[in-house]
Design an enzyme around this catalytic site. Structure first.
Site, mmCIF file in Angstrom:
data_model
loop_
_atom_site.group_PDB
_atom_site.id
_atom_site.type_symbol
_atom_site.label_atom_id
_atom_site.label_comp_id
_atom_site.label_asym_id
_atom_site.label_seq_id
_atom_site.Cartn_x
_atom_site.Cartn_y
_atom_site.Cartn_z
ATOM 1 N N ASN B 109 24.138 6.004 -33.515
ATOM 2 C CA ASN B 109 22.680 6.189 -33.423
ATOM 3 C C ASN B 109 21.907 4.915 -33.746
ATOM 4 O OD1 ASN B 109 23.397 8.791 -32.862
ATOM 5 N ND2 ASN B 109 22.588 9.686 -34.748
ATOM 6 N N HIS B 155 -15.202 -2.027 -1.306
ATOM 7 C CA HIS B 155 -14.966 -0.919 -0.364
ATOM 8 C C HIS B 155 -14.293 -1.436 0.911
ATOM 9 C CE1 HIS B 155 -17.991 1.658 -2.568
ATOM 10 N NE2 HIS B 155 -18.429 0.472 -2.885
ATOM 11 N N SER B 276 12.097 -7.062 13.546
ATOM 12 C CA SER B 276 12.327 -5.674 13.908
ATOM 13 C C SER B 276 13.581 -5.557 14.753
ATOM 14 C CB SER B 276 11.125 -5.164 14.707
ATOM 15 O OG SER B 276 11.479 -4.043 15.479
ATOM 16 N N GLU B 289 5.206 -5.931 1.074
ATOM 17 C CA GLU B 289 5.211 -4.470 1.211
ATOM 18 C C GLU B 289 6.108 -3.845 0.155
ATOM 19 O OE1 GLU B 289 5.273 -2.972 5.556
ATOM 20 O OE2 GLU B 289 6.163 -4.963 5.621
#
Lengths: 458, 458, 458, 458
Positions: B109, B155, B276, B289
């Site tokens: 412990n 915003h 890709s 990302e």
């Protein structure tokens, strides 16, 4: 060089390669990736997009790769990024040119989701089997302990007596809903993304219904952008897991309590207990503590996935590569929790004598007594008050309700009569329960029978 | 047989062994476990609880074990449960009898918490180094792009022009608080649990200050139950990580936006981009990302640990074994996020021409114009309203504020004068800012200088 | 019409107004909003951006508004969106034209963060006071129960005997770190955003140091974009709260256990207990159950805020309006948890007799016995094994270690001698503890004295 | 005095009363509480446990209470703890003695869960209606924008062209699964706990099927302990909400991006936009930012509830009182998110001209070109590489693929022929898509038709 490297001049840095690789964990998808590629090649050949001989060489090559992987002889390469590229590149190494046709009308975006849905579908099937197994273990434990009365608790205070069987069947009910949730999730998940390609579909003459059928899906997904963007099928899966984990954590808490010196309800066998490195006398119910504790990571995995998906625009974003590890971890954890809970339940003994000795404390029959007064036409609120005062008398006298004399009882309310003693004491109390779903012996026997039949036990 | 097996007749089942083992991940603590054991043995010998020769053999044995581990020649065994038992058992295999004295006045412990605090302390030091490195990379990027004006957003709508340097330094500020939080956490964590034993301390004549000093702790923890029960030091650590991760996720989001065709602010080099498998033209800012996405798991790890600890009684419960994996995962993830963010910032180019061309849109100078009116003693609310109407005129005319003629402006308010054109246009607007902490060129230059000095750049 | 309505032709729909309003909860900031506006007006006047008489009328108007709010006579209007617009519009209603100058060189972006930091600073001060109060209550409870021995647990299995005082002081230690965490958070938070305006600062000649000083901040924040974008100060605050909540949940769990019939350690007074609507005998420790339960929402509030901020670009986004409710909820909840925990601890009685009777069970002295053998020069691992076998003998004989005869003990190991009985039994075991921080009586007395002095008790 | 006060001498302290009350929020259950009580009284009378006249007086009294509540004339009292006690006590005030019989064979434990399941059932019905409404709004928006092509993104990089309709229908698909999840949840939830009483059922001759039918439940729950212990029905509900919230957050992110100057896809009307207190030109898409942001609290509410239930023993614990606020908050929030998203979608205009102008950038036709080569029998991997090189040429020439001369194309691969130009350019690319679920015009028209029919639009 990467397979996508046409327009690139330089490779990525080491740190970026390490950071963006997924092969260290997505190789778990290999079986489903190969399954998907075979179905895809078969369809391409059927549609004239590939020759039959190319298809055959691809399928043989994939079989060879599967064998190598399962024999531990496949060389997973980090510079090949992920399971798809590793397998495709190895296929090219093995069969050459025809391998370059496999990725026709397919993107890693739809490919990985096909693999992942297949993997999750299998995982759900495994989970449901484990759930049934735990239910069966609990029913067995019920059968072994017929008639055993335990205190029922609310607020961890003794409330009313219940049959142990009744309590165990409460868990069986919870688990049944857990299985139902997984079955619903499976049905909603079982649609095929293959052919959605990068995000927009393709102009090549593929047949998505053919691959969907071959892979056991209900149908192709109807919208290619939806097919590659959404992860709600894993969010739902991990939610179902989290709820199951919470159920199991409650079982864990309860059995840890029961194994304590203070409760003393159960003795786990050595085979499900562990000791201490310093305290020689210790025998701890570790598996159930870990069942309780590991529920936290199943919850954490869900939070990871919800937070991951929050606020991402369509369609695929690289963030979504992070969808796999939480799912793998959640499934592995909960399969272990279910297995160990079943084993634990098969390896405990109820300390009948000690339980029986402890039962009188706590005025477990007080509510039965209030019902007695209701039957004598005393409004319940008044009955509740009368019995409350009787309990107060017991507390001051340090005795139980059945120890009060009729005179003492009648000094509180004259509604008490000689027959009151048929309602006092834990056994009497249990025998009085009769409502549907109650802990009355007949009700419980009928429920137990229901589950024995449903789970096909014996 | 387990080292704690004295009172046990049977071993645990395979499923329980698999479920309860921790060696698959806590072996990462080996270095700190050995460090702690050496300090402990040295103290035991100093206190007469062990002979000097036993101490020496133990230390030599531990050195041998460390070498084997680092050479990949140590056989980690699941049946030996955890890193402590693996090392102690191996020590017994190597040096025999004296090894049996090492666990004197110690429990797993307090031992594991000693290891874990030492590990976390090192992890914090690594993290702070990485944070400084990212700060330095951002400052370098600032130095390279002096004078570059970008739209400031609220915003995600264009708000006011800002210097790119000013925006980059906002991140540097955030990271500075992140480092501060870690430093506070380190100071609060750096106390020694060793000698708390199972939970109550010991009657053997140990010297806890000696081991604490030897291991670089500030002092021993004052209360043995607290020492083995609490995990707040890792909760605080993972909280700090989660906040840093949120900061980095915002950087990730911003740079992904900037790399889009639509924003077009930056071009990442090939070395931090990927392609890709289906779309040949793609060049994706994947590292950022993933920085954004991986923040989710750092948050999930924190949730796991908070949920884990919730509602556990004192002192140690086996649930707490689950404290390590979330910490290991959180630290590994965030170290990667910091490293890759720094690399990315070193490998992007700002598209100055395109930025400059895009700047006129969005009426970024409208607030500067309102301030102009304030200087002409128009109350701000009235100024705001006047400029609002001027913008409405621009919208209908599809032009910018500086394109309005003085007559047009004066048709809205006679407060406008010839000097108004000194306040219009993005460059003029930037030049007007003067308040402390603003994006005015002088303010930003001074701040940049502050950070160059503080981070010892150049 | 909205105050920002210059370029707008139509108002928002009802659903949008309802969805975007914040006045229903941010009115709680009114006091700090008014405080900030006074400091701002004073600075504007000092800098010549407003006349002294305008300043005075503004301050008088704000005082009037504060009175109305506190007398419940202020009309909060949803169509005025938030606390800032409500107060500014009311000020215009009351004092007219000068009110229109108040928002000079200020945006709601920096204004709300000034208010919010001031509010949080006060909240932290309240929390620290409540923490100290709970610590003092626990120390008082210790003083009342000198010498009381309770079982110490690991795995909820009896481990070693401990002084109740020692256990209570473990909580005091935890709470001390909780207070330290809040103090660090306060120091890092106490910087002033006012003057950062929308995001870029201003060209008007304001003095940010003056407002910062007036409001008791350490200094203005150095970077205007950072000032309006980041929410790490509340993330850190809610993290600290979550950790405290976890601590309190453990106290809750423990005291609920202790109040059970089975543990029977404590009897709460009626004043902190509640009953059942159906079971007349029930007396439940509800406050501590709710302390345990409410920890979940404090964790949930943190998750909300982390998830909210994840992946937002700079600078202000409307999402950030959602930062307040989790903070208000977290603070209110945890203040209640601290208060009720203190009250509960002041209203429980320890059942000394029952505790004493229960102590012999569980072989709590086994580790002390192993230490006895260590003192006889038996290596600890061997001692552990010997005592393990002695315990196994006790289990089969259903007795305690002190009940074994010397012959029986010596049949296991000849190292046992007559003096072994000085180490057996719970009182003997307690008396043997001597290490720093242990549960030995002298150690505990010294610690208790430390806390009495530190907390200025008596 | 509390209704459960029989055995209690003292009332609770003020702090405890404040901390444990639930009336401030559970009064929202009043309608369902009254509904349940009427069904219960009717059943009691039918079973002879109450006279018909008592039943009638109870029902009249409850009607009176409902009227008072709805007229705002009901005095909710904190000292009466919760909605159940407030209504029962008021009933006693109004009709006297018969009211005392209402709580016969019922506990607050089963009562509150009956109320809560009824409430959630209604909430789910409302949510499904709002989901359908948002789906219909998105389909309407599709119908209005036939033929509009937008860039499709992966990694927020331009990928392939898609029809706007196709993208909008992806959201419709997601929402359909959201509704399906809620329907499954409703079916699993719709079982009746009434009659489970405290936890064990009752000995009084009640008819649980009668109350279950009267309240529109499928059947009574089969196990009384399960009935009062479990909260999985709300965990499942909040999980479904969290997944829907994540979907809406992605819509929010996307539309915020689209409304930016840089993307410029949409112009929201004034009725769904707000302005700035400082910057006169601003017009912000706040509702969608808040949709994105509020998803965080829906996730937080789920975490609260999962953490709350983790590790609780059976049956009822007071912690579970905390189950309501997260559910109320989650439902209110998500209903608002759905409503505002629908309104926003009804109030945006797509900037067709600007979109069309922006389309050529990003080589969106590159994959179509690769497919062209596949049709010429070039293996896909080779095609991918060829097109990658063509793109690299475009990048260096700063042109688009369709701008390359046939000679330039053939210098890369001789497979290119005159017909290649039928595959280049965005319109050509769109026209080539033909696979099921793709963005090809015919496919999309068919899907749109499917949804128009299914949602009964027009």
């Amino acid at each position: 060089a990467k397979l996508w490297g046409g327009r690139f001049e330089d490779g990525v840095t080491d740190a970026v390669e390490r950071f963006t690789e997924s092969i260290s964990y997505d190789k778990q998808l290999y079986k489903h990736d190969i399954m998907g590629s075979k179905a895809h090649a078969t369809m391409l050949a059927h549609q004239g997009l590939m020759s039959v001989s190319d298809r055959d060489r691809i399928i043989e090559g994939l079989d060879e790769i599967e064998r190598r992987i399962e024999n531990g002889k496949f060389n997973w390469r980090t510079d090949r990024e992920d399971v798809h590229m590793n397998i495709e590149a190895a296929l090219t190494d093995i069969i050459g040119e025809p391998a370059k046709k496999l990725h026709t009308a397919r993107s890693r975006n739809d490919q990985v989701l096909t693999d992942f849905r297949l993997w999750c579908r299998d995982a759900i099937d495994n989970m449901i089997t484990r759930i049934k197994n735990l239910q069966a273990s609990l029913v067995h434990l019920s059968l072994k302990n017929e008639g055993l009365i335990v205190p029922g608790y609310t607020h961890l205070q003794r409330a009313q007596p219940v049959l142990l069987q009744h309590l165990l069947l409460a868990y069986v009910e919870e688990l049944e809903r857990d299985a139902g949730r997984l079955a619903d999730c499976r049905a909603r998940m079982n649609f095929c993304p293959l052919g959605a390609c990068a995000l927009a579909g393709t102009g090549l003459p593929i047949d998505r219904f053919m691959t969907s059928d071959a892979l056991g899906f209900t149908a192709p997904l109807r919208n290619s952008i939806d097919a590659v963007s959404d992860r709600d099928f894993v969010l739902e899966f991990l939610s179902a897991n989290a709820i199951t984990a919470v159920h199991l954590s409650r079982l864990g808490e309860e059995w840890v309590l029961w194994a304590s010196e203070e409760f003393g309800f159960i003795t786990p066998s050595d085979s499900v207990s562990t000791g201490s490195s310093i305290m020689p006398q210790k025998k701890n119910p570790d598996p159930m503590e870990l069942v309780r504790g590991k529920s936290a990571r199943v919850i954490g995995d869900l939070v990871t996935l919800l937070t991951l998906c929050k606020g991402l625009p369509h369609a695929y974003n690289r963030d979504l590569q992070e969808d796999k590890e939480p799912v793998f971890d959640s499934v592995k954890t909960i399969l272990g929790m279910l297995e160990v809970s079943a084993e634990f339940s098969q390896n405990i003994t109820f300390n009948q004598e000690r339980l029986q000795k402890a039962l009188p404390a706590g005025h477990l029959d007080a509510t039965t007594l209030a019902d007695y007064l209701v039957k004598k036409a005393i409004p319940f609120r008044t009955s509740h008050d009368i019995v409350g005062r009787a309990v107060a008398l017991c507390v001051s006298k340090k005795c139980q309700l059945q120890d009060l004399s009729l005179d003492e009882l009648r000094s509180i309310s004259t509604a008490f009569d000689e027959d009151v003693y048929e309602f006092l004491g834990v056994e009497n109390a249990i025998n009085k329960f009769s409502s549907y779903g109650s802990t009355g012996s007949a009700c419980v026997a009928s429920e137990l029978n229901y589950w024995v039949t449903k789970l096909e036990i014996r």
